[in-house]
Enzyme design. Structure first.
Site, mmCIF file in Angstrom:
data_model
loop_
_atom_site.group_PDB
_atom_site.id
_atom_site.type_symbol
_atom_site.label_atom_id
_atom_site.label_comp_id
_atom_site.label_asym_id
_atom_site.label_seq_id
_atom_site.Cartn_x
_atom_site.Cartn_y
_atom_site.Cartn_z
ATOM 1 N N ARG A 6 13.639 43.720 75.406
ATOM 2 C CA ARG A 6 14.872 43.820 74.626
ATOM 3 C C ARG A 6 15.772 44.901 75.243
ATOM 4 O O ARG A 6 16.976 44.775 75.307
ATOM 5 C CB ARG A 6 14.598 44.139 73.147
ATOM 6 C CG ARG A 6 15.906 44.280 72.361
ATOM 7 C CD ARG A 6 15.825 44.395 70.838
ATOM 8 N NE ARG A 6 14.538 44.694 70.302
ATOM 9 C CZ ARG A 6 13.981 45.910 70.249
ATOM 10 N NH1 ARG A 6 14.630 46.975 70.706
ATOM 11 N NH2 ARG A 6 12.776 46.074 69.748
ATOM 12 N N TYR B 238 40.775 33.163 69.462
ATOM 13 C CA TYR B 238 39.647 32.227 69.427
ATOM 14 C C TYR B 238 39.133 32.133 67.979
ATOM 15 O O TYR B 238 38.906 33.160 67.326
ATOM 16 C CB TYR B 238 38.535 32.722 70.359
ATOM 17 C CG TYR B 238 37.293 31.878 70.310
ATOM 18 C CD1 TYR B 238 37.288 30.590 70.847
ATOM 19 C CD2 TYR B 238 36.132 32.335 69.704
ATOM 20 C CE1 TYR B 238 36.151 29.794 70.788
ATOM 21 C CE2 TYR B 238 34.985 31.558 69.647
ATOM 22 C CZ TYR B 238 35.005 30.283 70.196
ATOM 23 O OH TYR B 238 33.883 29.504 70.129
ATOM 24 N N ASP C 42 39.616 40.090 75.797
ATOM 25 C CA ASP C 42 38.736 38.931 75.950
ATOM 26 C C ASP C 42 39.237 38.199 77.193
ATOM 27 O O ASP C 42 40.297 37.582 77.176
ATOM 28 C CB ASP C 42 38.820 38.055 74.692
ATOM 29 C CG ASP C 42 37.915 36.824 74.777
ATOM 30 O OD1 ASP C 42 37.595 36.397 75.899
ATOM 31 O OD2 ASP C 42 37.568 36.280 73.712
ATOM 32 N N LYS D 176 31.634 29.882 79.386
ATOM 33 C CA LYS D 176 32.749 29.098 79.897
ATOM 34 C C LYS D 176 32.784 29.160 81.435
ATOM 35 O O LYS D 176 31.899 28.649 82.064
ATOM 36 C CB LYS D 176 34.052 29.594 79.253
ATOM 37 C CG LYS D 176 33.930 29.869 77.733
ATOM 38 C CD LYS D 176 33.643 28.629 76.925
ATOM 39 C CE LYS D 176 33.217 28.898 75.476
ATOM 40 N NZ LYS D 176 34.037 29.794 74.693
#
Ligand SMILES: *Cc1c(COP(=O)(O)O)cnc(C)c1O
Length: 387
Positions: free
Chosen positions: A52, A104, A176, A201
């Site tokens: 982690r 978004y 972003d 993306k």
């Protein structure tokens, strides 16, 4: 060959953060499927204790994106929204986040439906006119959040102009960078403090993985965000990190083709009698064209356009006639996709707010792939002729 930060984009895309595996010589970064690591003595290990906190495949990806964005620290998350979530966790109740209104849909939902319950205040304004920012900034503003180009109207926000407000107000500027990608735009160089990506993306580029990335260049932010990554635990698995690392190796080649294809399609659409308006920052008719030309290397592979009459039925009919463009959520893969933002990606935004933001019922969004441009134009042409 130089692998340092002065190397060109393609060189960094292929090499940064990666070198042959010291134990076997494997040229590609191995997918380290392990949750834990042997220790020589309690607390004495090789920098890896538990996955982690650190995993070598993830480290390679984090170092790679940090080099590409010209930052000092990359931090990977299980999805783009997990990265957004981590950034907003920098805030405390009473803090304010100012954002553009052409956002978004998932980010908007996370802000307003989840974090608003924890006492964080969100203000949405039109930031394509940067002067609007002055009216909402205060000493409570801790983050300013922008997408440029934005989704789905491809609005351009002047990153340098927004960053200039930091002389007067103490906020961190988040960009972003999903739509532009690190190939076309370097937000940290333009004055941003935090760059965020949905690597799902363009960075992944093949529609086969979901992952999020953050890059910063300030040690204090790096420490706080790394703490959140480890404490909250929304990390990506090593296989997903490997897929994004592989995708990034061809990012520059793919982006050039995405941009070239989009250019041809945008010009075709602009002269079509059934098309009302084309949104692509490369068109000189686009409101943000001048700023886009300054802060981006090229204009990207996303195009939106509305059909004359502004009826949802026409948009639906057009989408059903396309053969090469697949009707699907998401964007940035090698294959072309099409969508209807009002009923798909932006369905969670109330219609009234949606229309107010200029997102009409007939709006179509195209993620232009890297197929042959002639074939893509022909497909759009036959579909438009049938509505
Ligand atoms: C997809 C997307 C996100 C969310 O990323 P996920 O990987 O789907 O969680 C955030 N911002 C933009 C601009 C996006 O396109």
């Amino acid at each position: 060959m130089t692998k340092d930060k002065s190397a060109g984009f393609g060189t960094l895309a292929v090499h940064a953060g990666q070198s042959p595996d010291p134990s076997t010589g494997a040229v590609m970064t191995p997918v380290y499927f392990t949750s834990t690591y042997a220790q020589h003595a309690p607390g004495d290990h090789q920098g890896y204790a538990y996955s982690r906190t650190h995993n070598p495949t993830r480290t390679a990806l984090q170092d790679n994106i940090a080099a590409l964005e010209k930052g000092t620290k990359g931090i990977a998350f299980a999805s783009g929204l997990a990265a957004v979530d981590a950034i907003v966790r920098l805030l405390k109740p009473g803090d304010e986040l100012v954002s553009s209104n052409d956002l978004y849909g998932g980010t908007y939902r996370l802000f307003t439906k989840l974090f608003a319950h924890y006492g964080i205040v969100f203000k949405f304004i039109d930031l394509s006119n940067t002067a609007n920012l002055e009216e909402v900034l205060s000493e409570k503003t801790k983050l300013v959040w922008i997408e440029t180009p934005s989704n789905p109207l491809l609005q351009i926000i002047d990153v340098k102009a927004i960053a200039a407000f930091k002389l007067k107000y103490a906020f961190e500027l988040v960009v972003d960078n999903t739509f532009a990608t690190t190939y076309l735009q370097k937000p940290l160089d333009l004055g941003a403090d935090i760059v965020m990506h949905s690597a799902t993306k363009y960075l992944g580029g093949h529609s086969d993985v979901v992952l999020g990335l953050i890059v910063v260049n300030k040690e204090s932010l790096a420490e706080r965000l790394f703490f959140i990554q480890n404490a909250a635990g929304a990390i990506p698995g090593p296989m997903d990190c490997f897929l994004v690392l592989r995708g990034i190796k061809t990012l520059h080649l793919r982006m050039r083709q995405h941009c070239e294809n989009a250019k041809q399609i945008a010009h075709y659409l602009q002269s079509h009698p059934k098309v009302e308006k084309v949104y692509w920052p490369g068109l000189s008719s686009h409101r943000g064209h001048g700023i886009a030309a300054e802060q981006m290397k090229d204009f990207g592979g996303m195009i939106s356009f509305s059909i004359k009459g502004n009826k949802e039925s026409q948009a639906r009919s057009f989408l059903s006639k396309l053969n090469l463009f697949t009707l699907a959520e998401s964007l940035g893969g090698v294959e072309s996709l099409c969508g209807h933002p009002a009923s798909m990606t932006h369905a969670s935004i109330p219609r009234e707010e949606r229309i107010k933001a200029g997102l009409s019922d007939s709006l179509i969004r195209l993620s232009v792939g890297i197929e042959d441009a002639d074939d893509l134009v022909e497909d759009i042409d036959q579909a438009l002729s049938k509505i």
